[in-house]
Motif scaffolding. Sequence first.
Motif, PDB file in Angstrom:
ATOM      1  N   LEU A 208       0.827  -1.207   0.000  1.00 30.30           N
ATOM      2  CA  LEU A 208       0.000   0.000   0.000  1.00 30.30           C
ATOM      3  C   LEU A 208       0.862   1.258   0.000  1.00 30.30           C
ATOM      4  O   LEU A 208       0.568   2.229  -0.705  1.00 30.30           O
ATOM      5  N   ALA A 209       1.950   1.238   0.796  1.00 27.40           N
ATOM      6  CA  ALA A 209       2.850   2.386   0.830  1.00 27.40           C
ATOM      7  C   ALA A 209       3.541   2.566  -0.515  1.00 27.40           C
ATOM      8  O   ALA A 209       3.743   3.691  -0.983  1.00 27.40           O
ATOM      9  N   ALA A 210       3.908   1.436  -1.149  1.00 29.17           N
ATOM     10  CA  ALA A 210       4.572   1.508  -2.450  1.00 29.17           C
ATOM     11  C   ALA A 210       3.640   2.099  -3.502  1.00 29.17           C
ATOM     12  O   ALA A 210       4.072   2.853  -4.381  1.00 29.17           O
ATOM     13  N   GLU A 211       2.368   1.758  -3.411  1.00 31.22           N
ATOM     14  CA  GLU A 211       1.404   2.301  -4.366  1.00 31.22           C
ATOM     15  C   GLU A 211       1.293   3.815  -4.207  1.00 31.22           C
ATOM     16  O   GLU A 211       1.208   4.553  -5.197  1.00 31.22           O
ATOM     17  N   THR A 212       1.322   4.276  -2.968  1.00 29.34           N
ATOM     18  CA  THR A 212       1.284   5.718  -2.733  1.00 29.34           C
ATOM     19  C   THR A 212       2.567   6.371  -3.206  1.00 29.34           C
ATOM     20  O   THR A 212       2.565   7.459  -3.794  1.00 29.34           O
ATOM     21  N   GLY A 213       3.701   5.689  -2.937  1.00 27.18           N
ATOM     22  CA  GLY A 213       4.991   6.207  -3.388  1.00 27.18           C
ATOM     23  C   GLY A 213       5.043   6.300  -4.901  1.00 27.18           C
ATOM     24  O   GLY A 213       5.586   7.259  -5.461  1.00 27.18           O
ATOM     25  N   ALA A 214       4.482   5.315  -5.565  1.00 26.22           N
ATOM     26  CA  ALA A 214       4.447   5.337  -7.027  1.00 26.22           C
ATOM     27  C   ALA A 214       3.626   6.521  -7.523  1.00 26.22           C
ATOM     28  O   ALA A 214       3.940   7.131  -8.552  1.00 26.22           O
ATOM     29  N   ALA A 215       2.567   6.838  -6.778  1.00 33.03           N
ATOM     30  CA  ALA A 215       1.743   7.982  -7.163  1.00 33.03           C
ATOM     31  C   ALA A 215       2.540   9.291  -7.077  1.00 33.03           C
ATOM     32  O   ALA A 215       2.266  10.241  -7.806  1.00 33.03           O
ATOM     33  N   LEU A 216       3.543   9.303  -6.196  1.00 29.72           N
ATOM     34  CA  LEU A 216       4.415  10.475  -6.086  1.00 29.72           C
ATOM     35  C   LEU A 216       5.555  10.413  -7.088  1.00 29.72           C
ATOM     36  O   LEU A 216       6.368  11.342  -7.161  1.00 29.72           O
ATOM     37  N   GLY A 217       5.630   9.319  -7.825  1.00 25.81           N
ATOM     38  CA  GLY A 217       6.680   9.185  -8.818  1.00 25.81           C
ATOM     39  C   GLY A 217       7.975   8.618  -8.289  1.00 25.81           C
ATOM     40  O   GLY A 217       9.006   8.667  -8.972  1.00 25.81           O
ATOM     41  N   LEU A 218       7.972   8.065  -7.059  1.00 27.73           N
ATOM     42  CA  LEU A 218       9.187   7.505  -6.479  1.00 27.73           C
ATOM     43  C   LEU A 218       9.377   6.063  -6.934  1.00 27.73           C
ATOM     44  O   LEU A 218       8.425   5.273  -6.955  1.00 27.73           O
ATOM     45  N   THR A 219      10.598   5.723  -7.269  1.00 26.16           N
ATOM     46  CA  THR A 219      10.921   4.332  -7.574  1.00 26.16           C
ATOM     47  C   THR A 219      11.045   3.565  -6.254  1.00 26.16           C
ATOM     48  O   THR A 219      11.173   4.176  -5.177  1.00 26.16           O
ATOM     49  N   PRO A 220      11.020   2.222  -6.284  1.00 27.18           N
ATOM     50  CA  PRO A 220      11.194   1.445  -5.034  1.00 27.18           C
ATOM     51  C   PRO A 220      12.466   1.805  -4.283  1.00 27.18           C
ATOM     52  O   PRO A 220      12.452   1.938  -3.059  1.00 27.18           O
ATOM     53  N   ARG A 221      13.579   1.992  -5.004  1.00 24.55           N
ATOM     54  CA  ARG A 221      14.831   2.335  -4.330  1.00 24.55           C
ATOM     55  C   ARG A 221      14.779   3.733  -3.746  1.00 24.55           C
ATOM     56  O   ARG A 221      15.251   3.970  -2.632  1.00 24.55           O
ATOM     57  N   GLU A 222      14.163   4.675  -4.466  1.00 24.83           N
ATOM     58  CA  GLU A 222      14.028   6.033  -3.939  1.00 24.83           C
ATOM     59  C   GLU A 222      13.184   6.033  -2.677  1.00 24.83           C
ATOM     60  O   GLU A 222      13.469   6.774  -1.724  1.00 24.83           O
ATOM     61  N   ARG A 223      12.158   5.191  -2.648  1.00 26.30           N
ATOM     62  CA  ARG A 223      11.318   5.134  -1.462  1.00 26.30           C
ATOM     63  C   ARG A 223      12.077   4.559  -0.276  1.00 26.30           C
ATOM     64  O   ARG A 223      11.898   4.998   0.862  1.00 26.30           O
ATOM     65  N   GLU A 224      12.939   3.573  -0.528  1.00 31.45           N
ATOM     66  CA  GLU A 224      13.767   3.019   0.552  1.00 31.45           C
ATOM     67  C   GLU A 224      14.702   4.090   1.102  1.00 31.45           C
ATOM     68  O   GLU A 224      14.859   4.219   2.327  1.00 31.45           O
ATOM     69  N   VAL A 225      15.341   4.837   0.198  1.00 31.60           N
ATOM     70  CA  VAL A 225      16.259   5.894   0.630  1.00 31.60           C
ATOM     71  C   VAL A 225      15.499   6.967   1.402  1.00 31.60           C
ATOM     72  O   VAL A 225      15.951   7.438   2.456  1.00 31.60           O
ATOM     73  N   ALA A 226      14.320   7.341   0.902  1.00 31.62           N
ATOM     74  CA  ALA A 226      13.520   8.359   1.585  1.00 31.62           C
ATOM     75  C   ALA A 226      13.148   7.909   2.987  1.00 31.62           C
ATOM     76  O   ALA A 226      13.242   8.680   3.951  1.00 31.62           O
ATOM     77  N   ASP A 227      12.744   6.655   3.121  1.00 30.94           N
ATOM     78  CA  ASP A 227      12.330   6.137   4.421  1.00 30.94           C
ATOM     79  C   ASP A 227      13.494   6.146   5.406  1.00 30.94           C
ATOM     80  O   ASP A 227      13.341   6.565   6.559  1.00 30.94           O
ATOM     81  N   LEU A 228      14.665   5.699   4.959  1.00 33.45           N
ATOM     82  CA  LEU A 228      15.826   5.638   5.851  1.00 33.45           C
ATOM     83  C   LEU A 228      16.317   7.040   6.212  1.00 33.45           C
ATOM     84  O   LEU A 228      16.703   7.290   7.362  1.00 33.45           O
TER      85      LEU A 228
END
Length: 278
Positions: A208-228
Amino acid sequence: MNGDTAPRVAGHAVVTTASTPRRLPAGEALPPGDYRRLFAVWEAVERAPDLATFRESLLRALEEWFGYSTVVVLHGPTVGEAIRGGQGIKSGYSQEFLDAYARRWINHDPYMAPHAHRLLRERGVVTLRELRPERDPEQAAFVNEFLAAHDIHDKVGMVIDAGAEGWCYVGAIQRGVRRMPARDVAVMRVLSRQLAPLTTERLAGERLAAETGAALGLTPREREVADLAARGLTNEQIARRLFVGVTTVKKHLGRVLAKTGAHSRTQLAARWGEFSTR
């Protein structure tokens, strides 16, 4: 039924006759000490609020309670995809080891073969020795030339079936050990089953978080970096956690700031907190 041990109903109360504790079966695979390890790992992960915390808690618990020097916790839609390119974390590998593995050996790793994926789905836990790499010249070279040079002689792989949410793969090594202890394998086989519901919940939340992240245009790796980064980790700490270079982290973080409209790590942390609770 023996009348001395059968419950007797008195009104709405059930009265039982006291008895001594039942002994463990003679062939019990797990002695009490191993049940303690099993429970300790469960305690470490049961309250993890998200997948990132769950993965790290599981990794640290396996290091602490099993003495593993190297652990990976990865996830993906299939067993094969989780092992080869799944998202997750790793510990105990040097960058030199990872570079050589990716450049020369990855396709000869016995755990990459479809046969290994089938056995993992069937058994839950499979050791490197059980995969019989000596039967394939290239796999034998991987074990004898690459792993042995790093004092690795056996390995255990565990998968957790999360149903429609995919699979979680856990790989663990004790350097210098010629054969993975049968007791460790038995405990991990139980863990594979016991952790399935919790893993499914955490992967569902991640999806669910990845789907929201995708809506913001973040790639999976970008979302990991953002979270950390939002959790307060430095670029160097993020690089070690994700096994990438610091320069790569900086590039990902720059894209994250641009896509989220944040102008600093502090703003990113605040906005990421809002984003993660939606």
